[in-house]
Each structure stands twice: as C-alpha cells, then as structure tokens.
Motif scaffolding. Structure first.
Motif, PDB file in Angstrom:
ATOM      1  N   TRP A 462      55.888  57.351  50.067  1.00  0.00           N
ATOM      2  CA  TRP A 462      57.656  56.780  48.855  1.00  0.00           C
ATOM      3  C   TRP A 462      58.415  57.661  47.655  1.00  0.00           C
ATOM      4  O   TRP A 462      56.762  57.779  46.671  1.00  0.00           O
ATOM      5  CB  TRP A 462      57.343  55.820  48.979  1.00  0.00           C
ATOM      6  N   PRO A 463      58.343  58.423  47.234  1.00  0.00           N
ATOM      7  CA  PRO A 463      58.395  58.613  45.850  1.00  0.00           C
ATOM      8  C   PRO A 463      59.385  58.178  44.407  1.00  0.00           C
ATOM      9  O   PRO A 463      59.012  56.871  45.130  1.00  0.00           O
ATOM     10  CB  PRO A 463      60.472  59.383  46.906  1.00  0.00           C
ATOM     11  N   LEU A 464      58.179  58.274  44.128  1.00  0.00           N
ATOM     12  CA  LEU A 464      58.000  57.536  42.274  1.00  0.00           C
ATOM     13  C   LEU A 464      58.775  58.708  41.711  1.00  0.00           C
ATOM     14  O   LEU A 464      58.206  59.788  41.522  1.00  0.00           O
ATOM     15  CB  LEU A 464      56.701  57.400  42.486  1.00  0.00           C
ATOM     16  N   VAL A 465      60.112  57.704  40.394  1.00  0.00           N
ATOM     17  CA  VAL A 465      60.181  58.541  38.848  1.00  0.00           C
ATOM     18  C   VAL A 465      59.074  58.825  38.265  1.00  0.00           C
ATOM     19  O   VAL A 465      58.743  57.674  37.824  1.00  0.00           O
ATOM     20  CB  VAL A 465      61.363  58.411  39.079  1.00  0.00           C
ATOM     21  N   CYS A 466      59.163  59.505  37.874  1.00  0.00           N
ATOM     22  CA  CYS A 466      58.020  59.673  36.353  1.00  0.00           C
ATOM     23  C   CYS A 466      58.423  59.956  35.486  1.00  0.00           C
ATOM     24  O   CYS A 466      59.962  61.352  35.196  1.00  0.00           O
ATOM     25  CB  CYS A 466      56.351  60.974  36.615  1.00  0.00           C
ATOM     26  N   SER A 467      58.418  60.199  34.224  1.00  0.00           N
ATOM     27  CA  SER A 467      58.112  60.415  32.999  1.00  0.00           C
ATOM     28  C   SER A 467      56.765  61.177  32.361  1.00  0.00           C
ATOM     29  O   SER A 467      56.478  60.493  32.139  1.00  0.00           O
ATOM     30  CB  SER A 467      58.910  59.616  31.577  1.00  0.00           C
ATOM     31  N   GLY A 468      56.684  62.965  32.599  1.00  0.00           N
ATOM     32  CA  GLY A 468      55.773  63.165  32.093  1.00  0.00           C
ATOM     33  C   GLY A 468      54.247  62.140  33.053  1.00  0.00           C
ATOM     34  O   GLY A 468      55.344  62.891  34.140  1.00  0.00           O
ATOM     35  N   GLU A 469      53.164  62.066  32.730  1.00  0.00           N
ATOM     36  CA  GLU A 469      52.363  61.143  33.700  1.00  0.00           C
ATOM     37  C   GLU A 469      52.893  59.691  34.006  1.00  0.00           C
ATOM     38  O   GLU A 469      52.354  59.125  34.631  1.00  0.00           O
ATOM     39  CB  GLU A 469      51.166  60.989  33.024  1.00  0.00           C
ATOM     40  N   HIS A 470      54.629  59.040  33.548  1.00  0.00           N
ATOM     41  CA  HIS A 470      53.886  57.615  33.537  1.00  0.00           C
ATOM     42  C   HIS A 470      55.141  57.387  34.551  1.00  0.00           C
ATOM     43  O   HIS A 470      56.602  58.161  34.372  1.00  0.00           O
ATOM     44  CB  HIS A 470      54.301  56.819  31.879  1.00  0.00           C
ATOM     45  N   ILE A 471      54.842  56.574  35.593  1.00  0.00           N
ATOM     46  CA  ILE A 471      55.588  56.292  36.446  1.00  0.00           C
ATOM     47  C   ILE A 471      56.272  55.538  36.127  1.00  0.00           C
ATOM     48  O   ILE A 471      56.390  54.181  35.351  1.00  0.00           O
ATOM     49  CB  ILE A 471      55.391  55.788  37.727  1.00  0.00           C
ATOM     50  N   ILE A 472      57.837  55.505  35.783  1.00  0.00           N
ATOM     51  CA  ILE A 472      59.332  54.711  35.703  1.00  0.00           C
ATOM     52  C   ILE A 472      60.196  53.883  36.278  1.00  0.00           C
ATOM     53  O   ILE A 472      60.593  53.392  36.358  1.00  0.00           O
ATOM     54  CB  ILE A 472      60.081  55.825  34.211  1.00  0.00           C
ATOM     55  N   TRP A 473      60.156  54.528  37.967  1.00  0.00           N
ATOM     56  CA  TRP A 473      60.425  53.659  38.627  1.00  0.00           C
ATOM     57  C   TRP A 473      59.750  53.671  40.282  1.00  0.00           C
ATOM     58  O   TRP A 473      59.815  55.125  40.610  1.00  0.00           O
ATOM     59  CB  TRP A 473      62.040  54.214  38.592  1.00  0.00           C
ATOM     60  N   VAL A 474      59.663  52.872  40.827  1.00  0.00           N
ATOM     61  CA  VAL A 474      59.631  52.801  42.070  1.00  0.00           C
ATOM     62  C   VAL A 474      60.938  52.408  42.889  1.00  0.00           C
ATOM     63  O   VAL A 474      60.931  51.136  42.728  1.00  0.00           O
ATOM     64  CB  VAL A 474      58.700  52.029  42.457  1.00  0.00           C
ATOM     65  N   PRO A 475      61.603  53.753  43.619  1.00  0.00           N
ATOM     66  CA  PRO A 475      62.730  52.867  44.098  1.00  0.00           C
ATOM     67  C   PRO A 475      63.016  52.234  45.295  1.00  0.00           C
ATOM     68  O   PRO A 475      61.973  51.673  45.872  1.00  0.00           O
ATOM     69  CB  PRO A 475      63.695  54.294  44.683  1.00  0.00           C
ATOM     70  N   GLY A 476      63.633  51.205  44.786  1.00  0.00           N
ATOM     71  CA  GLY A 476      63.475  49.963  45.769  1.00  0.00           C
ATOM     72  C   GLY A 476      62.347  48.761  45.595  1.00  0.00           C
ATOM     73  O   GLY A 476      62.855  47.590  46.479  1.00  0.00           O
ATOM     74  N   CYS A 477      61.759  49.238  44.623  1.00  0.00           N
ATOM     75  CA  CYS A 477      60.811  47.885  43.927  1.00  0.00           C
ATOM     76  C   CYS A 477      60.873  47.688  42.807  1.00  0.00           C
ATOM     77  O   CYS A 477      61.190  46.291  42.348  1.00  0.00           O
ATOM     78  CB  CYS A 477      59.192  48.635  44.775  1.00  0.00           C
ATOM     79  N   CYS A 478      60.981  48.567  41.727  1.00  0.00           N
ATOM     80  CA  CYS A 478      60.880  47.792  40.316  1.00  0.00           C
ATOM     81  C   CYS A 478      60.927  49.052  39.558  1.00  0.00           C
ATOM     82  O   CYS A 478      60.877  50.384  39.922  1.00  0.00           O
ATOM     83  CB  CYS A 478      60.133  47.091  39.617  1.00  0.00           C
ATOM     84  N   LEU A 479      61.833  48.590  38.014  1.00  0.00           N
ATOM     85  CA  LEU A 479      62.230  49.408  36.603  1.00  0.00           C
ATOM     86  C   LEU A 479      60.733  49.001  35.894  1.00  0.00           C
ATOM     87  O   LEU A 479      60.405  48.055  35.731  1.00  0.00           O
ATOM     88  CB  LEU A 479      63.074  49.691  36.551  1.00  0.00           C
ATOM     89  N   SER A 480      60.150  50.142  35.471  1.00  0.00           N
ATOM     90  CA  SER A 480      59.146  50.208  34.178  1.00  0.00           C
ATOM     91  C   SER A 480      59.627  49.557  32.793  1.00  0.00           C
ATOM     92  O   SER A 480      61.148  49.729  32.388  1.00  0.00           O
ATOM     93  CB  SER A 480      58.571  51.351  33.729  1.00  0.00           C
TER      94      SER A 480
END
Length: 503
Positions: A462-480
């Motif tokens: 599953w693709p995870l969108v990151c800012s540096g080492e922090h996950i900021i968005w899990v598509p289909g699930c939640c935003l940080s």
C-alpha cells in the motif's frame, strides 16, 4: 384339424399383435419424450453413446426406426474381458442397420493413476469428454445416452443414502444444458422413464442380442449392491418402491427448478466480480438470504470452476457457510479440489490461490521502491493507479474542501509543515502515523490497516506519502494531524490517488 389350424393362426396373430403393441408403443413414447422433454426436432443430428449393452442398443434401434439421424459412438475402456466383444457387437449392429459408427479406445487405468481418480470416475470423465468432442466434430445437435428408469431409481437412492439435498434427489434430467462438457450441446437421456424390463422385451421381439456386462453383478460396487441387495429388500416393505422413488424424483425435480430460479436471481444480485480464476460475491447481502439459497449459491460457484466434480458434500458446503458467517474481516478456508474461500471485508472470493485474485482494485507500489513527488506531477504506480500532486491556488477554497471532504483517496496538505520534495513508498516495520482527530496520538500503520479492514494481501504494498521520515498520508485511510490545513495556511498541496481505468 381345422380347429388346430385355427388355434395356431390365432396364437400367431396374437403374438404379432403383441409385438406390434410393444414396438409402436415404444416408438410413440420415445417420439413424445424427444419432442416434449428433450427439446429435439426430427431433423436433428444425434450422437448416441452405444456400449453394446441392452439399454444403448434399444435406444439407437428406436431412434433409427423412427427415422432419426443418428451416429453411433462406442468407447472401449479396456477394463473388462468382454470389451472387445462389445465393440464387435456394436460394429455389426451398425453395419446391419446402415448406421455410421465412430469409436475409440481409451486407457482408463492410466488416466486414473495419473490424476488420482477412481476407475469409475475416470471412465465417465474420459467417455463424456470424447463424446462431446466428437459431437462438435460431427455437428451433433445433442449427445444421447441410455440411462433408464432403473438407473434413475438407483441414482436417487444412492443420493438419499449419501445425504443429498434436492439437487441429488431429483436424479438425472432428460436434457442437461449447460453441462460439464458443453454450454452448447445438451446431454439427453430419452429412456429415463422406461423400465429395463420393457427394454429387454423390446430387444427380444426385435431379435437384438446385447452383450451382458458381467461387472454389473459385482456387488463390491455400491450401485450394484443397491440393485441386487437393497432394492429387493425394500420391495418386501413396499412392492411399488421403485415406482415411488421415480415419482418422488419427478416431484423434487420440479421443486428444484423453482429453487434454482431463486438461486439464479441471488447470483445476479450478489456477484460482484468475475475473472480468470476467481469469483467475488458481496458477503453481507448474501448472508441475509435464506440458508438454502446460500447453500445452492456456493454449490453453483464451485461448479463454475469444477463442473464435473461429484465430491461436493454437505460438510464442504457447511464449512464454507460457517466461515462466511464469522465476524472476522479477513481469512481463508479450503473447500474442495484446491478451491478455497477468501474473505476480505464485505467481499468473499472463490479461487484456487490468493495469487489468482486481482490486485488492481487496490493502490500499490513495489516493495522497497521510493518515488519523489514533484509539484505538480502525475505518478503512475506499479499496478495502474495514479498519484496526482498539484498546488492549490485558492487557499480558502482548499480549507473549505478539507472540512467537507468525503473521499479518502484525496487530501490537502499544508505545504508549510512539510519537507519537500514529498515521497511515496511502501510500508516498513515500525511505521506509524498521527491520524487527524486523535489529539496527536500515534498508531502503527499495521494496526491502522487492521482496524480499517484493508485486505491483508494489499497491505504490504500500500502506498504511503511521506515528508522526510514522517508518514503524512495513508491514501484511503487517514491524513496526519501534523499537516492539516487551517485558516492560517499560506500554501496548500492537493494530493489525489485514483485508478487508471485504462489499465
């Protein structure tokens, strides 16, 4: 002397009249059955399985005598000492009658050994496969076999002893289409209401001598034990037990037809996906159906992949239904012959392996892959999904959209809170996120995916969108929580993940 001549003439006339009655009654019956029950026309080309035994010789003689276009088809299974004699009897009958004959020899024992099947099942499968193959080659309208009323009674009784439902207790059909071997050519049994005693009398009157299959006397076979041991005992309780069993099969056949209409409607209403190697159904809507419909729906699904399989028993179906009724979001259970049920959220799949299921329903990125997200950009992920990233020029509109957003596959990110460029990658051990609305508390990505019931087979990629080492968005699930857009935001990035329908 005159009296004796008169007496002889009367007996001879009586015998001829009896023969005529038998002959024309059988012809009339077969004509009606072929038209009414078998749905065949006079001009149809018929391929008839002829073993050399009484039933099949009677059938092809009746068809030929009534002017039907017939081809005799004989299979030598190499199983019995009289196999060659049967082949010769069929050949001579065909030559004498002027009927075209096709034949083949098959090594049933070898096939049974190679496929771990019984001799009986192997012979049946190979025989019908060859008959339908020849039917296609010869342009046959139907494949005809000579199962009788006696065979029907034995079949119903066998299914009753094995605990079958209506599907088995209805016995065999006059016409079966589609069938395990063709969805175009029907399998037809015109003699299902004809007793073997009538067949033997017909053959005697027509001076047709069949081959006697000695294996029919071997009571080590289940069907033969029913025929020679159980049925005679049952007749001591009720002399009409055979006729009653035949009538019961007719009643249950009609009941089964009504039930199948309901099953077909349930199939159309609950089938969600179909593809090479898999079927998918909507689980919740299926579970509110009557249990009887659920059972037959699951049987129909198994038959979709294994149309010739006879070993789908009660325990198999009940195991599948129990599994579907469990409250767990996912899981897997083996059913029969390599088929398994796979539960994923509101769907359940029937397939041979997880690898058979389509992955394009879920976004994915290759394990270990990490892709930079430029602004603006449109990235194509490994299975056809696309990730779009653009700058939102109207900040106030973007803020309103974040408060009204119902699409978990799009998100707005405060660009001032992130480290650019953003990246997208797959999951790693220990990954976590601070979901929006959890007051800064973190949750492991693995726990988040379980809680949200993401399909297990899709979680690893599953693709995870990151800012540096922090996950900021899990598509289909939640935003940080860390990147939420507020009324104070000065720059906003809009992210959208969508499936490329062209793939």
């Amino acid at each position: 002397m005159i009296t004796r001549q008169h007496s002889y003439s009367s007996v001879k006339f009586h015998a001829i009249s009896l023969y005529a009655i038998i002959y024309f009654t059988m012809l009339d019956n077969i004509a009606n059955i072929l038209h009414r029950d078998c749905k065949l026309q006079q001009a149809d080309q018929l391929l008839v399985g002829v073993s050399g035994g009484p039933d099949s010789l009677c059938l092809i003689h009746l068809l030929h005598s009534s002017g039907r276009r017939v081809i005799a088809a004989h299979v030598n299974h190499l199983l019995r000492p009289e196999a060659d004699l049967e082949a010769e009897v069929v050949r001579q009958f065909a030559v004498k009658s002027g009927i075209e004959l096709i034949s083949c020899v098959i090594d049933v024992r070898k096939y049974a050994s190679e496929h771990s099947l019984s001799i009986e099942e192997s012979a049946r499968m190979m025989r019908y496969r060859w008959l339908f193959d020849q039917g296609e080659r010869k342009g046959a309208t139907a494949i005809l076999v000579a199962h009788t009323a006696d065979d029907q009674v034995e079949t119903v009784l066998m299914h009753l002893l094995r605990g079958s439902g209506l599907s088995g207790l209805r016995g065999m059909e006059y016409r079966t289409l589609p069938n395990p071997w063709s969805d175009r050519i029907p399998l037809v049994r015109p003699l299902l209401s004809t007793w073997r005693s009538d067949i033997l009398e017909y053959l005697a009157e027509n001076e047709i001598v069949p081959v006697t299959d000695q294996s029919n006397m071997d009571t080590t076979y289940f069907r033969n034990r029913l025929r020679h041991e159980l049925l005679p005992v049952l007749e001591t309780y009720n002399p009409g037990v055979r006729q009653n069993l035949l009538r019961a099969s007719l009643i249950m056949r009609d009941d089964y037809l009504v039930l199948q209409q309901l099953v077909d409607a349930a199939w159309e209403g609950n089938l969600a996906r179909v593809g090479p190697g898999y079927l998918a159904f909507r689980r919740q809507s299926l579970l509110v159906l009557p249990l009887s419909i659920q059972r037959y729906l699951l049987r129909k699904a198994i038959a979709y992949f294994l149309p010739g399989l006879h070993d789908v028993d009660y325990d198999c179906i009940e195991r599948g239904l129990k599994f579907l009724a469990e409250g767990k979001p996912d899981g897997q259970v083996d059913l029969v012959a390599g088929l398994c049920l796979i539960r994923e959220g509101d769907l359940f799949w029937l397939a041979s392996d997880l690898k058979d299921l389509p992955l394009t329903d879920y976004p994915a990125i290759a394990t270990g892959q990490k892709i930079t997200i430029d602004i603006p950009s449109m990235l194509t992920l490994s299975n056809g999904w696309q990730l779009q990233a653009v700058e939102a020029h109207d900040i106030k509109l973007a803020f309103r959209q974040t408060t009204q957003n119902q699409d978990l596959y799009q998100a707005w990110v405060d660009a001032g809170t992130v480290e650019l460029p953003l990246t997208v990658r797959s999951r790693k051990a220990g990954d976590s996120i601070q979901p929006l609305g959890m007051d800064g508390h973190s949750i492991k990505i693995s726990d988040l995916m379980i809680n949200l019931k993401l399909p297990k087979r899709a979680r690893r990629t599953w693709p995870l969108v990151c800012s540096g080492e922090h996950i900021i968005w899990v598509p289909g699930c939640c935003l940080s929580q860390l990147v939420r857009v507020s009324s104070e935001s000065r720059s906003v990035i809009r992210l959208k993940l969508s499936r490329n329908l062209g793939n």
